[in-house]
Scaffold this motif. Structure first.
Motif, PDB file in Angstrom:
ATOM      1  N   TRP A   6      38.299  73.460  25.128  1.00  0.00           N
ATOM      2  CA  TRP A   6      37.782  74.743  25.014  1.00  0.00           C
ATOM      3  C   TRP A   6      38.422  75.845  26.358  1.00  0.00           C
ATOM      4  N   ALA A   7      38.506  75.188  27.615  1.00  0.00           N
ATOM      5  CA  ALA A   7      39.090  75.684  28.536  1.00  0.00           C
ATOM      6  C   ALA A   7      40.571  75.746  28.439  1.00  0.00           C
ATOM      7  N   LEU A  64      46.007  75.268  18.539  1.00  0.00           N
ATOM      8  CA  LEU A  64      45.921  73.698  18.309  1.00  0.00           C
ATOM      9  C   LEU A  64      44.636  73.253  19.244  1.00  0.00           C
ATOM     10  N   SER A  65      44.484  73.433  20.372  1.00  0.00           N
ATOM     11  CA  SER A  65      43.259  73.049  21.474  1.00  0.00           C
ATOM     12  C   SER A  65      42.241  73.627  20.738  1.00  0.00           C
ATOM     13  N   LEU A  66      42.054  74.586  20.215  1.00  0.00           N
ATOM     14  CA  LEU A  66      40.737  75.194  19.395  1.00  0.00           C
ATOM     15  C   LEU A  66      40.673  74.466  18.177  1.00  0.00           C
ATOM     16  N   TYR A  71      33.608  72.674  18.972  1.00  0.00           N
ATOM     17  CA  TYR A  71      32.653  73.729  19.043  1.00  0.00           C
ATOM     18  C   TYR A  71      33.388  74.944  18.383  1.00  0.00           C
ATOM     19  N   ALA A  72      34.577  75.049  18.180  1.00  0.00           N
ATOM     20  CA  ALA A  72      35.282  76.295  17.445  1.00  0.00           C
ATOM     21  C   ALA A  72      35.140  76.175  15.771  1.00  0.00           C
ATOM     22  N   GLN A  73      34.949  74.718  15.477  1.00  0.00           N
ATOM     23  CA  GLN A  73      34.531  74.737  13.980  1.00  0.00           C
ATOM     24  C   GLN A  73      35.719  75.068  13.107  1.00  0.00           C
ATOM     25  N   ALA A  86      34.001  79.313   9.916  1.00  0.00           N
ATOM     26  CA  ALA A  86      32.426  79.336  10.131  1.00  0.00           C
ATOM     27  C   ALA A  86      32.052  80.185  11.310  1.00  0.00           C
ATOM     28  N   TYR A  87      32.740  80.179  12.431  1.00  0.00           N
ATOM     29  CA  TYR A  87      32.383  80.755  13.886  1.00  0.00           C
ATOM     30  C   TYR A  87      33.109  82.228  14.008  1.00  0.00           C
TER      31      TYR A  87
END
Length: 199
Positions: A6-7, A64-66, A71-73, A86-87
């Motif tokens: 996320w960071a 790619l990281s997300l 959490y990013a779904q 979804a988010y």
């Protein structure tokens, strides 16, 4: 692990936006036909290309990281088709749309010699659309959108791009007219008429 992803996603997104804004400013400078910061036109064009490619690297890491962050779904389809996530589907959709346009610009740039300069320029105009989409995506989907440092970064990016556009537009109107025999004759006639009036 998710916190690290996320960071990484947040950081690379901000850096990608800053680099993309710089690439846009450099692209506007190239189109003006002027040099900038002491660099000749070809140097500005090379810097524009290199900064744009670096921005693509950071944006790719951002996506790619997300994607791997639970959490990013994000689903695989969300990376290409906007507004299905979804988010925050709208704000993430703007980012997906900007990424799709960026990919189109990069592909046409790589194929420029095959598709021709006219088609390349037509697609390249999409940067004027994908940049505000990227800014809106960052403000709407970014978890740091309310942070003062983020607002400063976005403000500087917006000021730089809008300043470059204003500079480009005013430069076009100030461009000297070519000297032609008809213009020389008109100027001489006006001078002769004014000298007769004054005498």
């Amino acid at each position: 692990m998710d916190e690290a992803l996320w960071a990484l996603g947040r950081g690379t997104g901000v850096i990608g936006l800053a680099l993309f804004s710089l690439a846009l400013v450099l692209g506007i400078t190239v189109r003006s036909g002027r040099s900038a910061a002491g660099l000749p036109k070809f140097g500005v064009a090379r810097l524009h290309r290199d900064v744009a490619l670096l921005a693509m690297v950071f944006i790719g890491i951002h996506i790619l990281s997300l994607f791997f962050d639970s959490y990013a779904q994000l689903q695989l389809v969300d990376l290409a088709v906007p507004f299905l996530a979804a988010y925050q589907p709208f704000w993430l959709g703007l980012g997906t749309l900007a990424a799709d346009l960026t990919l189109a610009v990069v592909v046409t740039a790589l194929l420029r010699h095959r598709i021709g300069a006219r088609a390349f320029r037509a697609v390249h105009w999409a940067t004027y659309l994908l940049w505000p989409l990227s800014v809106a995506h960052g403000i709407g989907a970014g978890t740091d959108a309310a942070e003062p440092w983020f607002l400063i970064v976005v403000g500087v990016c917006c000021a730089a791009v809008l300043g470059a556009v204003a500079w480009r537009v005013t430069a076009r109107f100030r461009r000297p007219q070519p000297v032609t025999p008809a213009r020389i004759k008109t100027a001489a006639t006006r001078r002769l008429a004014s000298s007769e009036v004054s005498s």
